[in-house]
Motif scaffolding. Structure first.
Motif, PDB file in Angstrom:
ATOM      1  N   VAL A   1       0.156  16.231  -0.663  1.00  0.00           N
ATOM      2  CA  VAL A   1       1.358  17.080  -0.432  1.00  0.00           C
ATOM      3  C   VAL A   1       1.643  16.621   0.938  1.00  0.00           C
ATOM      4  O   VAL A   1       1.101  16.774   2.198  1.00  0.00           O
ATOM      5  N   HIS A   2       3.163  16.114   0.954  1.00  0.00           N
ATOM      6  CA  HIS A   2       3.626  15.466   2.131  1.00  0.00           C
ATOM      7  C   HIS A   2       3.948  16.617   3.080  1.00  0.00           C
ATOM      8  O   HIS A   2       4.677  17.813   2.516  1.00  0.00           O
ATOM      9  N   PRO A   3       4.180  16.294   4.399  1.00  0.00           N
ATOM     10  CA  PRO A   3       4.555  17.652   5.353  1.00  0.00           C
ATOM     11  C   PRO A   3       5.643  18.335   5.039  1.00  0.00           C
ATOM     12  O   PRO A   3       6.122  19.341   5.090  1.00  0.00           O
TER      13      PRO A   3
ATOM     14  N   VAL B   1      -1.509   8.569   6.071  1.00  0.00           N
ATOM     15  CA  VAL B   1      -0.804   9.677   6.871  1.00  0.00           C
ATOM     16  C   VAL B   1       0.605   9.074   7.177  1.00  0.00           C
ATOM     17  O   VAL B   1       0.917   7.921   7.700  1.00  0.00           O
ATOM     18  N   HIS B   2       1.384  10.316   7.151  1.00  0.00           N
ATOM     19  CA  HIS B   2       2.859  10.150   7.397  1.00  0.00           C
ATOM     20  C   HIS B   2       2.844  10.922   8.999  1.00  0.00           C
ATOM     21  O   HIS B   2       2.527  12.027   9.027  1.00  0.00           O
ATOM     22  N   ASN B   3       3.286  10.440  10.047  1.00  0.00           N
ATOM     23  CA  ASN B   3       3.438  10.931  11.377  1.00  0.00           C
ATOM     24  C   ASN B   3       4.950  10.745  12.022  1.00  0.00           C
ATOM     25  O   ASN B   3       5.270   9.547  11.966  1.00  0.00           O
TER      26      ASN B   3
ATOM     27  N   PHE C   1      -2.586   4.720   8.856  1.00  0.00           N
ATOM     28  CA  PHE C   1      -1.012   5.470   9.339  1.00  0.00           C
ATOM     29  C   PHE C   1      -0.138   4.347   9.114  1.00  0.00           C
ATOM     30  O   PHE C   1       0.123   3.467   9.583  1.00  0.00           O
ATOM     31  N   HIS C   2       0.660   5.058   8.097  1.00  0.00           N
ATOM     32  CA  HIS C   2       1.736   4.285   7.630  1.00  0.00           C
ATOM     33  C   HIS C   2       2.997   4.534   8.431  1.00  0.00           C
ATOM     34  O   HIS C   2       3.176   5.583   8.993  1.00  0.00           O
ATOM     35  N   CYS C   3       4.021   3.499   8.201  1.00  0.00           N
ATOM     36  CA  CYS C   3       5.158   3.259   8.958  1.00  0.00           C
ATOM     37  C   CYS C   3       4.987   3.746  10.472  1.00  0.00           C
ATOM     38  O   CYS C   3       5.395   4.969  10.935  1.00  0.00           O
TER      39      CYS C   3
ATOM     40  N   THR D   1       0.715  -1.349  -0.220  1.00  0.00           N
ATOM     41  CA  THR D   1       0.081   0.091   0.123  1.00  0.00           C
ATOM     42  C   THR D   1       0.955   1.278  -0.018  1.00  0.00           C
ATOM     43  O   THR D   1       0.378   2.404   0.019  1.00  0.00           O
ATOM     44  N   HIS D   2       2.304   1.173  -0.094  1.00  0.00           N
ATOM     45  CA  HIS D   2       3.024   2.404  -0.044  1.00  0.00           C
ATOM     46  C   HIS D   2       4.266   2.190  -0.750  1.00  0.00           C
ATOM     47  O   HIS D   2       5.359   1.538  -0.080  1.00  0.00           O
ATOM     48  N   ALA D   3       4.474   2.609  -1.775  1.00  0.00           N
ATOM     49  CA  ALA D   3       5.779   2.620  -2.591  1.00  0.00           C
ATOM     50  C   ALA D   3       5.916   3.734  -3.297  1.00  0.00           C
ATOM     51  O   ALA D   3       4.905   3.984  -4.397  1.00  0.00           O
TER      52      ALA D   3
ATOM     53  N   GLY E   1      -2.866  11.370  -0.203  1.00  0.00           N
ATOM     54  CA  GLY E   1      -1.738  11.185   0.412  1.00  0.00           C
ATOM     55  C   GLY E   1      -0.530  11.063  -0.351  1.00  0.00           C
ATOM     56  O   GLY E   1      -0.511  11.002  -1.612  1.00  0.00           O
ATOM     57  N   GLU E   2       0.804  11.251   0.236  1.00  0.00           N
ATOM     58  CA  GLU E   2       0.802  11.021   1.652  1.00  0.00           C
ATOM     59  C   GLU E   2       0.707  12.470   2.349  1.00  0.00           C
ATOM     60  O   GLU E   2       1.593  13.385   1.844  1.00  0.00           O
ATOM     61  N   ILE E   3      -0.141  12.568   3.551  1.00  0.00           N
ATOM     62  CA  ILE E   3      -0.014  13.782   4.022  1.00  0.00           C
ATOM     63  C   ILE E   3       0.129  13.491   5.545  1.00  0.00           C
ATOM     64  O   ILE E   3       0.135  12.323   6.069  1.00  0.00           O
TER      65      ILE E   3
HETATM   66 ZN   LIG Z   1       5.875   8.629   5.191  1.00  0.00          ZN
END
Ligand SMILES: [Zn+2]
Ligand code: SF4
Ligand SMILES: [Zn+2]
Length: 452
Positions: free
Chosen positions: A62-64, A127-129, A152-154, A5-7, A91-93
């Motif tokens: 747009v990523h943080p 979500v990136h946190n 909530f990725h990673c 789900t995230h590459a 995402g990812e946001i």
């Molecule tokens: Zn991330």
């Protein structure tokens, strides 16, 4: 069978061999890949990749790190990109206070604006946190009651955060970092989160799992992440793959819902889906909803309920399993004759049997069936739910007299087989009272099932 789900396959280091990367992913049983953009430009690239490769889907946002120059004109651009048919998420946001590439206020403004886009477009967020737990949880909490759905990725929060997010029906994913030697605290959190709340991801080209650490990460490595999750949860890799693929279907609409299973394997146990019917209607039960468990579809109509021979054929040699369990989204004693026939086969062929029941079998069959348990059912697991008859009746939406019925069943059953009584760990239930009652007054074993 796996969904990464995230590459971030638009990264320059995939430029020269992306066809091969996709080929390797397909050869490693990766059915789908989601490529999340990190700004407008890479969101467009993610869509281009989704257009080019059938197994790729895109997310736009747009990523943080890139929110320094966030302004409202970007909202419309993201909304336009999100109308593409293969864009499955915003995402990812998120928030990243570790690197702090953009001011916090800007990060929060961009994050909440993009959450609003997701609500408007009815798409989940990815979500990136990092190092922003406090603000992150406050923001997510403020959307309670809305349609917000998130991955909530990673994952890097605490167990309490994980619990709260799951209560809010969000999903969590871990990357290859769960295979790193020094990440035992992360694995400990992972061990407490049910696979039914997880997704798989690689975060390629980063977070490469052992034994490829140091190399560029790619989607074919998602199998290594799944294998580690399986090891931590004492499941088979295919259990993790199936469950997380269904989770991805629910969240992103990728793939499809599986056909009904009459028997289903989780870990080393084989379960028998006896019926979807029940005399109760528990508030916490999904029987009338999706009736899915670990990626298996247990929703069957009365007309679809198979005969004993069908189950027996699917079981084959019962010694291949640690136990054969009569359990589904329904009360097995409603089809007591079928249970007996299958159990007889299992016992005659050297297998072990367990039946999970609400303990209303005598009431349902209008006779005392407990003597028939002898030599057929090795363990009967009865849902106690509560020691208080009124609370029991409310939870199960049954007549309070059935509380006594269930206790009576347990007392009688223990003359013929091993009885375990269990409760779901709902916060309003007095677990200590339940344990005392079960072990001291009834003299049978007690088990608490975690629920969150
Ligand atoms: Zn991330
Ligand atoms: S007794 Fe079991 S199957 Fe029946 S409604 Fe309750 S939880 Fe669901
Ligand atoms: Zn990412």
């Amino acid at each position: 069978m796996f969904i990464d789900t995230h590459a971030h396959l638009f990264y320059h280091n995939f430029e020269n061999d992306l066809d091969k990367v996709i080929e390797r992913a397909k050869n490693s049983d990766v059915n789908f890949i989601i490529v999340p953009g990190t700004d407008i430009e890479t969101s467009k690239k993610a869509i281009e990749l989704a257009d080019k490769y059938d197994i790729i889907y895109a997310a736009v946002g747009v990523h943080p790190h890139d929110t320094k120059d966030w302004n409202n004109s970007l909202i419309q651009q993201i909304e336009e990109l999100a109308t593409h048919k293969k864009v499955v998420a915003i995402g990812e946001i998120g928030l990243d206070y570790f690197y702090d590439f953009s001011p916090k206020e800007k990060q929060i403004e961009a994050f909440t604006s993009q959450i609003d886009i997701s609500l408007k477009m009815n798409k989940p967020i990815i979500v990136h946190n990092r190092d922003a737990n406090f603000d992150m949880m406050n923001i997510i909490r403020s959307y309670k009651g809305s349609n917000l759905k998130a991955q909530f990725h990673c994952f890097a929060g605490s167990l309490e955060d994980a619990r709260e997010l799951i209560e809010l029906r969000h999903y969590i994913s871990f990357t290859g970092n769960i295979t790193f030697k020094n990440m035992s605290s992360l694995r400990s959190i992972l061990s407490r989160v049910s696979v039914e709340n997880l997704l798989l991801e690689t975060d390629s080209p980063f977070m490469t799992p052992v034994p490829h650490r140091g190399e560029r990460n790619e989607p074919s490595n998602v199998k290594l992440v799944a294998e580690k999750i399986a090891e931590v949860h004492n499941l088979r890799t295919e259990d993790v793959a199936r469950t997380t693929s269904y989770n991805a279907f629910k969240l992103f609409g990728i793939g499809m819902k599986p056909k009904v299973s009459f028997t289903y394997q989780i870990g080393k146990s084989l379960y028998i889906n006896v019926t979807n019917r029940c005399n109760a209607d528990c508030v916490f039960c999904d029987r009338k909803g999706d009736a899915m468990i670990n990626g298996y579809n247990l929703k069957m109509s009365k007309a679809e309920e198979p005969d004993a021979e069908v189950y027996i054929k699917e079981i084959g040699d019962p010694k291949n399993y640690s136990e054969i369990v009569f359990c589904g989204y329904g009360e097995p004693t409603i089809r007591w004759d079928v249970v007996k026939e299958v159990a007889k086969y299992v016992k005659e062929n050297g297998g072990k049997t367990r039946m999970n029941t609400d303990g209303h079998g005598n009431y349902i069959n209008k006779k005392d069936i407990t003597p028939e348990l002898k030599d057929l059912i090795d363990v009967v697991s009865i849902s106690l739910n509560s020691t208080d008859a009124e609370q029991y009746a409310k939870l199960m939406r049954v007549d309070p007299s059935l509380h006594n019925e269930m206790i009576d069943f347990a007392k009688k059953a223990k003359n013929y087989t091993h009885v375990v009584m269990s409760i779901v760990g709902l916060s309003e239930i007095d677990k200590e009272a339940a344990k005392n009652f079960v072990t001291h007054e009834l003299g049978v074993d007690f088990r608490e099932r975690e629920y969150f």
